[in-house]
Enzyme design. Structure first.
Site, mmCIF file in Angstrom:
data_model
loop_
_atom_site.group_PDB
_atom_site.id
_atom_site.type_symbol
_atom_site.label_atom_id
_atom_site.label_comp_id
_atom_site.label_asym_id
_atom_site.label_seq_id
_atom_site.Cartn_x
_atom_site.Cartn_y
_atom_site.Cartn_z
ATOM 1 C CE LYS A 1 -3.434 -6.656 9.876
ATOM 2 N NZ LYS A 1 -2.898 -6.728 8.610
HETATM 3 N N1 GLU Z 1 -3.680 -4.332 6.232
HETATM 4 C C1 GLU Z 1 -2.826 -4.472 5.057
HETATM 5 C C2 GLU Z 1 -2.115 -5.699 4.999
HETATM 6 O O1 GLU Z 1 -2.504 -6.772 5.950
HETATM 7 C C3 GLU Z 1 -1.785 -3.412 4.644
HETATM 8 C C4 GLU Z 1 -0.752 -3.222 5.717
HETATM 9 C C5 GLU Z 1 0.006 -1.823 5.486
HETATM 10 O O2 GLU Z 1 -0.262 -1.296 4.294
HETATM 11 O O3 GLU Z 1 0.691 -1.677 6.309
HETATM 12 O O4 GLU Z 1 -1.167 -6.172 4.446
#
Ligand code: GLU
Length: 418
Positions: A106
């Protein structure tokens, strides 16, 4: 909104709670509680008036035992190093519970995007992509959208990466628009899995979704799509909130019209189909059958949890309940479908996007939604099976038992020798 829980400490306690039910060595559990690495960088960005601004940004690569790191990038003033570490950890267990071959990561930039013009945001995003370039890649780390980012930012990152690498590699990032190699159904996917999971929970608990009342905290991409889809399933959306406040109509309102109002005015408050104005806290503590928190972490802390009246909570947001709130809700028998399962639709369709990018062969929306449905239902079944088999009181712990076991197994199978 309240609650001062440190999200990284919350993540670690969630892993410890699961470990208590598993026969995994403590030193392996220790590995599963920390990110493999965290990039902290200061971006120098030229503003439209020619001045320079320093903005802080992070990328955490939490765990790659099951595949390339995967997870979004958010733009928010409250982004911190610990928040990014927690969110990357949650991604690790999210990809594990839906059993897709990816790890967890992230990132974030510490800004309020409303303070910048589009060209400033583009320069900032491209600068961040340049910093990230050595650590990302379709087989290494694959970013995606998160809070306050979407197709536009993903397209910029893809373009920057491909220009610098002198290649075409759309699978370096997901959540792109269709013309840039995105997938059908990706925008709706987080909201879609949130309501599929809610439907499965109602079925499991022998509750009727038809006519059930629903309150939704947060009316961004995940929240409003969940509102629309749950309404289509026959439930009644009676309350919703965004950062400006909440609205309520005991007879229900049209989620699409409320979204149109938000698009026109910037907020759902003032939408004529639900004239009663309420607070964000009112939405979270409303006497409804289903509550969907779809905003940020720590929306419900221990104190607020004592006032929660919903029977079921499906977490569209990441980390909306503190561990202390979980304990209260366990006592009051609120069935919580944890974020790592409920909102896993986003990363699942990101996985489909990545598969399509690699094959250069694209699926219909129908196929995407059918595959998503199967993955979420299977994950839900594995979750409740463990919930019953281990006789666990806290549903979140059951989800982590499934997920932690899978990550530990991959690590143990691979070993540590080079
Ligand atoms: N930001 C989204 C989550 O927290 C999607 C992450 C992604 O598609 O890699 O799951």
């Amino acid at each position: 909104m309240s609650g001062e829980a440190n999200p990284f400490e919350s993540l670690q306690s969630q892993i410890d709670d699961a470990a208590a039910h598993l026969e995994i060595d403590d030193d392996v559990i220790e590995r599963l509680k920390y990110p493999e690495r965290v990039l902290e960088t200061n971006l120098t960005v030229e503003l439209d008036d020619g001045s320079l601004e320093r903005v802080k940004a992070f990328r955490s690569q939490f765990n790659g035992d099951r595949g390339p790191y995967k997870g979004g990038i958010r733009y928010h003033p409250q982004v911190t190093r610990d928040e990014v570490k927690a969110l990357a950890g949650w991604m690790t267990y999210k990809t594990a519970i839906v059993d897709i071959p990816l790890g967890g990561g992230k990132g974030g930039i510490v800004i309020n995007p409303d303070d910048y013009s589009e060209s400033e945001l583009e320069r900032m995003t491209r600068t961040f992509a340049t910093e990230l370039r050595p650590m990302i890649g379709a087989d290494r780390d694959i970013p995606a959208p998160d809070v306050n980012t979407g197709q536009r930012e993903m397209n910029w990152i893809k373009d920057t990466y491909e220009s610098l690498e002198n290649t075409t590699e759309p699978g370096v990032i997901t959540g792109k628009n269709i013309a840039s190699g995105g997938s059908e159904g990706r925008v709706e996917a987080t909201g879609r899995s949130t309501v599929i999971a809610a439907r499965e929970a109602f079925d499991y608990l022998d509750k009727d979704l038809e006519g059930a009342t629903v309150a939704i905290q947060g009316y961004g991409n995940a929240g409003w799509i969940a509102a629309k889809l749950i309404d289509e399933m026959g439930a009644t959306v009676v309350a919703a909130s965004d950062s400006s406040g909440g609205i309520y109509n005991p007879d229900g309102f049209d989620p699409v019209a409320a979204k149109d109002h938000k698009n026109e005015t910037g907020s759902i408050v003032g939408y004529e189909g639900a004239e009663e104005v309420i607070t964000n806290e009112d939405v979270l503590t409303m006497d409804v059958d289903l509550l969907i928190p779809a905003a940020l972490e720590n929306a419900i802390d221990e104190d607020l949890a004592t006032d929660v009246q919903a029977d079921v909570i499906s977490e569209a947001a990441n980390g909306p309940l503190t561990p202390a709130a979980d304990e209260v809700l366990e006592e009051t028998d609120v069935f919580v479908i944890p974020d790592i399962l409920a909102n896993a639709g986003g990363v699942t369709v990101s996985y489909f996007e990545w598969v399509q990018n690699r094959q250069r062969f694209y699926w219909s929306e129908e196929k995407v939604n059918a595959e998503l449905e199967e993955i979420i239902v299977d994950a839900f079944d594995a979750f409740v099976e463990t919930y019953e088999e281990y006789d666990i009181d806290n549903p979140r712990t059951a989800a982590y038992v499934v997920a932690v076991r899978r990550v530990a197994e991959s690590f143990e199978e691979a070993g540590t020798l080079l």
